[in-house]
Motif scaffolding. Structure first.
Motif, PDB file in Angstrom:
ATOM      1  N   LEU A   1      -0.383  13.330   3.236  1.00 46.91           N
ATOM      2  CA  LEU A   1      -0.845  13.015   1.882  1.00 46.91           C
ATOM      3  C   LEU A   1      -2.167  12.251   1.920  1.00 46.91           C
TER       4      LEU A   1
ATOM      5  N   ALA B   1      11.640  -0.945   9.068  1.00 49.66           N
ATOM      6  CA  ALA B   1      11.921  -0.405  10.398  1.00 49.66           C
ATOM      7  C   ALA B   1      11.750   1.110  10.442  1.00 49.66           C
TER       8      ALA B   1
ATOM      9  N   ASN C   1       0.835  -1.212   0.000  1.00 50.92           N
ATOM     10  CA  ASN C   1       0.000   0.000   0.000  1.00 50.92           C
ATOM     11  C   ASN C   1       0.864   1.254   0.000  1.00 50.92           C
ATOM     12  N   PHE C   2       0.473   2.218  -0.804  1.00 54.41           N
ATOM     13  CA  PHE C   2       1.106   3.539  -0.727  1.00 54.41           C
ATOM     14  C   PHE C   2       0.091   4.615  -1.056  1.00 54.41           C
TER      15      PHE C   2
ATOM     16  N   ARG D   1      19.583  -1.939  12.771  1.00 54.56           N
ATOM     17  CA  ARG D   1      20.039  -0.542  12.861  1.00 54.56           C
ATOM     18  C   ARG D   1      18.936   0.391  13.353  1.00 54.56           C
ATOM     19  N   SER D   2      17.740   0.277  12.759  1.00 56.34           N
ATOM     20  CA  SER D   2      16.744   1.344  12.927  1.00 56.34           C
ATOM     21  C   SER D   2      15.587   0.979  13.859  1.00 56.34           C
TER      22      SER D   2
ATOM     23  N   LEU E   1      13.945 -11.702   1.880  1.00 57.95           N
ATOM     24  CA  LEU E   1      12.505 -11.435   1.969  1.00 57.95           C
ATOM     25  C   LEU E   1      11.660 -12.568   1.397  1.00 57.95           C
TER      26      LEU E   1
ATOM     27  N   GLY F   1       4.633  -0.185   3.765  1.00 57.72           N
ATOM     28  CA  GLY F   1       5.780   0.643   3.395  1.00 57.72           C
ATOM     29  C   GLY F   1       7.028   0.308   4.179  1.00 57.72           C
TER      30      GLY F   1
ATOM     31  N   ALA G   1      13.002  -3.535  -1.995  1.00 57.82           N
ATOM     32  CA  ALA G   1      13.600  -4.837  -1.661  1.00 57.82           C
ATOM     33  C   ALA G   1      12.610  -5.981  -1.929  1.00 57.82           C
TER      34      ALA G   1
ATOM     35  N   VAL H   1      10.732  -5.361   9.314  1.00 57.16           N
ATOM     36  CA  VAL H   1      11.965  -5.818   8.667  1.00 57.16           C
ATOM     37  C   VAL H   1      13.109  -4.897   9.077  1.00 57.16           C
ATOM     38  N   THR H   2      14.202  -5.479   9.574  1.00 56.60           N
ATOM     39  CA  THR H   2      15.320  -4.664  10.053  1.00 56.60           C
ATOM     40  C   THR H   2      16.612  -5.482  10.109  1.00 56.60           C
ATOM     41  N   THR H   3      17.738  -4.776   9.884  1.00 51.54           N
ATOM     42  CA  THR H   3      19.022  -5.421  10.186  1.00 51.54           C
ATOM     43  C   THR H   3      19.388  -5.215  11.652  1.00 51.54           C
TER      44      THR H   3
ATOM     45  N   THR I   1      21.383  -9.120   5.067  1.00 53.87           N
ATOM     46  CA  THR I   1      20.088  -8.459   4.856  1.00 53.87           C
ATOM     47  C   THR I   1      19.020  -9.537   4.991  1.00 53.87           C
TER      48      THR I   1
ATOM     49  N   GLY J   1       7.997  14.593   6.013  1.00 57.43           N
ATOM     50  CA  GLY J   1       8.545  13.369   6.603  1.00 57.43           C
ATOM     51  C   GLY J   1       7.505  12.316   6.933  1.00 57.43           C
ATOM     52  N   ARG J   2       6.220  12.629   6.730  1.00 52.58           N
ATOM     53  CA  ARG J   2       5.165  11.666   7.085  1.00 52.58           C
ATOM     54  C   ARG J   2       4.222  11.454   5.905  1.00 52.58           C
ATOM     55  N   ALA J   3       3.616  10.254   5.878  1.00 49.76           N
ATOM     56  CA  ALA J   3       2.623   9.950   4.846  1.00 49.76           C
ATOM     57  C   ALA J   3       1.275  10.574   5.189  1.00 49.76           C
TER      58      ALA J   3
HETATM   59  N1  LIG Z   1       3.200   7.444   1.357  1.00 51.96           N
HETATM   60  C1  LIG Z   1       3.099   6.270   1.955  1.00 51.96           C
HETATM   61  O1  LIG Z   1       2.131   5.526   1.752  1.00 51.96           O
HETATM   62  C2  LIG Z   1       4.199   5.824   2.882  1.00 51.96           C
HETATM   63  C3  LIG Z   1       4.154   4.564   3.464  1.00 51.96           C
HETATM   64  C4  LIG Z   1       5.195   4.176   4.315  1.00 51.96           C
HETATM   65  C5  LIG Z   1       6.231   5.061   4.564  1.00 51.96           C
HETATM   66  N2  LIG Z   1       6.236   6.279   4.000  1.00 51.96           N
HETATM   67  C6  LIG Z   1       7.336   7.227   4.253  1.00 51.96           C
HETATM   68  O2  LIG Z   1       8.544   6.629   3.819  1.00 51.96           O
HETATM   69  C7  LIG Z   1       9.606   7.102   4.634  1.00 51.96           C
HETATM   70  C8  LIG Z   1      10.416   5.910   5.136  1.00 51.96           C
HETATM   71  O3  LIG Z   1      10.752   5.102   4.060  1.00 51.96           O
HETATM   72  P1  LIG Z   1      12.167   4.362   3.926  1.00 51.96           P
HETATM   73  O4  LIG Z   1      12.239   3.827   2.543  1.00 51.96           O
HETATM   74  O5  LIG Z   1      13.238   5.271   4.417  1.00 51.96           O
HETATM   75  O6  LIG Z   1      12.027   3.242   4.994  1.00 51.96           O
HETATM   76  P2  LIG Z   1      11.333   1.786   5.086  1.00 51.96           P
HETATM   77  O7  LIG Z   1      11.279   1.106   3.762  1.00 51.96           O
HETATM   78  O8  LIG Z   1      10.120   1.882   5.916  1.00 51.96           O
HETATM   79  O9  LIG Z   1      12.419   1.084   6.003  1.00 51.96           O
HETATM   80  C9  LIG Z   1      13.730   0.945   5.546  1.00 51.96           C
HETATM   81  C10 LIG Z   1      14.407   0.050   6.534  1.00 51.96           C
HETATM   82  O10 LIG Z   1      13.812  -1.247   6.492  1.00 51.96           O
HETATM   83  C11 LIG Z   1      14.795  -2.221   6.719  1.00 51.96           C
HETATM   84  N3  LIG Z   1      14.888  -3.063   5.534  1.00 51.96           N
HETATM   85  C12 LIG Z   1      14.276  -2.944   4.335  1.00 51.96           C
HETATM   86  N4  LIG Z   1      14.602  -3.975   3.543  1.00 51.96           N
HETATM   87  C13 LIG Z   1      15.439  -4.766   4.271  1.00 51.96           C
HETATM   88  C14 LIG Z   1      16.091  -6.002   4.025  1.00 51.96           C
HETATM   89  N5  LIG Z   1      15.959  -6.677   2.873  1.00 51.96           N
HETATM   90  N6  LIG Z   1      16.871  -6.521   5.012  1.00 51.96           N
HETATM   91  C15 LIG Z   1      16.995  -5.883   6.191  1.00 51.96           C
HETATM   92  N7  LIG Z   1      16.390  -4.723   6.495  1.00 51.96           N
HETATM   93  C16 LIG Z   1      15.627  -4.185   5.529  1.00 51.96           C
HETATM   94  C17 LIG Z   1      16.095  -1.478   6.995  1.00 51.96           C
HETATM   95  O11 LIG Z   1      16.077  -1.254   8.393  1.00 51.96           O
HETATM   96  P3  LIG Z   1      17.428  -1.126   9.272  1.00 51.96           P
HETATM   97  O12 LIG Z   1      17.958   0.247   8.983  1.00 51.96           O
HETATM   98  O13 LIG Z   1      16.966  -1.315  10.665  1.00 51.96           O
HETATM   99  O14 LIG Z   1      18.323  -2.192   8.798  1.00 51.96           O
HETATM  100  C18 LIG Z   1      15.873  -0.184   6.241  1.00 51.96           C
HETATM  101  O15 LIG Z   1      16.690   0.871   6.699  1.00 51.96           O
HETATM  102  C19 LIG Z   1       8.993   7.914   5.743  1.00 51.96           C
HETATM  103  O16 LIG Z   1       9.091   9.283   5.419  1.00 51.96           O
HETATM  104  C20 LIG Z   1       7.538   7.494   5.714  1.00 51.96           C
HETATM  105  O17 LIG Z   1       6.693   8.511   6.169  1.00 51.96           O
HETATM  106  C21 LIG Z   1       5.243   6.689   3.152  1.00 51.96           C
END
Ligand SMILES: NC(=O)c1ccc[n+]([C@@H]2O[C@H](COP(=O)([O-])OP(=O)(O)OC[C@H]3O[C@@H](n4cnc5c(N)ncnc54)[C@H](OP(=O)(O)O)[C@@H]3O)[C@@H](O)[C@H]2O)c1
Length: 255
Positions: A61, A84, A43-44, A123-124, A172, A191, A198, A119-121, A169, A56-58
């Protein structure tokens, strides 16, 4: 809510008369019901110029029609899946069902509360993230063999179930299979763009649910998918619904 595509009501014969496309709650629920699991939906919401966040937030939107279909996706799923960063930034705290969700899930024979898988390594995702500490059923941390052992211990002590799939990593494909093996085959990914990229690279996405929000925001926001190693995926239009100047589109990924 008004259905633009397909032109006939779900279940109507192909040569049947055109209906007026108005969707009541039951018709919308039918449109958003998952097919037989395993099935992974992403979903997005994006602005009309493709931004995935505002400030910084969804949330900025999103609007009422978007929240309504997002709620349906969650209500009809076995598990929510998030990256994460999204779990932390968007302050996920697990599903806390209201009466409508409880009634809907019972009607569909689903568990009362779907867990959230993050999902996380390592870090976050801090162990005191609300998605771990405030969830009503144990959240699932999908992580790697080389995630810091103290982090893994802390997630477990905070109540999460830790699943390891992958060395550096998260694998998935294996992660999705591990969820399905636990009876969590209807997967509702909320998301963010890095996780979506990934998941696309892993070839495990079945459906994209995209809300085109009636906003133009410019700026430097990312698109809905980020990352390298993704082959272009061809989409098949499954449905288009509109309300309040908003387009709610479902695409199936052609494999
Ligand atoms: N518009 C929308 O519908 C919507 C929806 C969701 C989010 N958002 C926005 O998107 C932004 C965040 O997105 P993002 O892309 O930075 O983050 P994200 O996809 O939510 O998370 C990225 C994190 O997920 C983990 N990750 C992803 N794939 C991985 C894998 N194969 N193995 C291990 N860890 C994995 C890692 O965490 P670690 O760093 O812990 O390893 C990575 O740093 C925010 O601003 C949020 O508001 C918008």
């Amino acid at each position: 809510m008004h259905r633009i595509w397909p032109p006939h009501a779900a279940g109507a014969p192909d040569d049947g008369p055109l209906d007026d496309g108005q969707l009541d709650e039951a018709a919308l629920e039918r449109l958003y019901t998952y097919p037989a699991p395993p099935w992974l939906v992403v979903n997005f919401v994006a602005s009309a110029d493709g931004a995935v966040e505002l400030g910084g937030r969804a949330a900025a939107l999103s609007n009422a029609p978007d929240r309504r279909v997002l709620q349906l996706g969650s209500d009809l799923a076995d598990v929510l899946l998030v990256g994460a960063t999204t779990a932390v930034v968007e302050e996920f705290r697990g599903v806390h069902p209201d009466a409508q969700t409880t009634q809907r899930r019972a009607r569909h024979g689903l568990a009362p509360i779907p867990p959230t898988a993050v999902v996380t390594t390592g870090r976050s995702l801090p162990a005191d993230a609300p998605v771990v500490t405030e969830a009503l059923v144990p959240s699932i941390v999908l992580t790697t063999a080389d995630a810091p052992p103290d982090k893994r211990r802390a997630w477990t002590e905070a109540g999460a179930t830790v699943l390891v799939t992958g060395e550096h990593t998260v694998d998935l494909r294996a992660g999705v299979a591990a969820l399905a093996a636990r009876g969590l085959g209807r997967i509702d990914c909320e998301g963010g763009p890095r996780l979506f990229g990934a998941l696309l690279a892993a070839g495990v996405v079945d459906e994209l649910r995209l809300t085109v929000s009636p906003l133009l925001v410019a700026g430097a926001a990312e698109r809905i998918a980020a990352g390298a190693g993704v082959e272009p995926a061809t989409l098949e239009l499954a449905s288009v619904v509109t309300e309040a100047d908003t387009l709610l589109v479902r695409y199936l990924l052609r494999r």
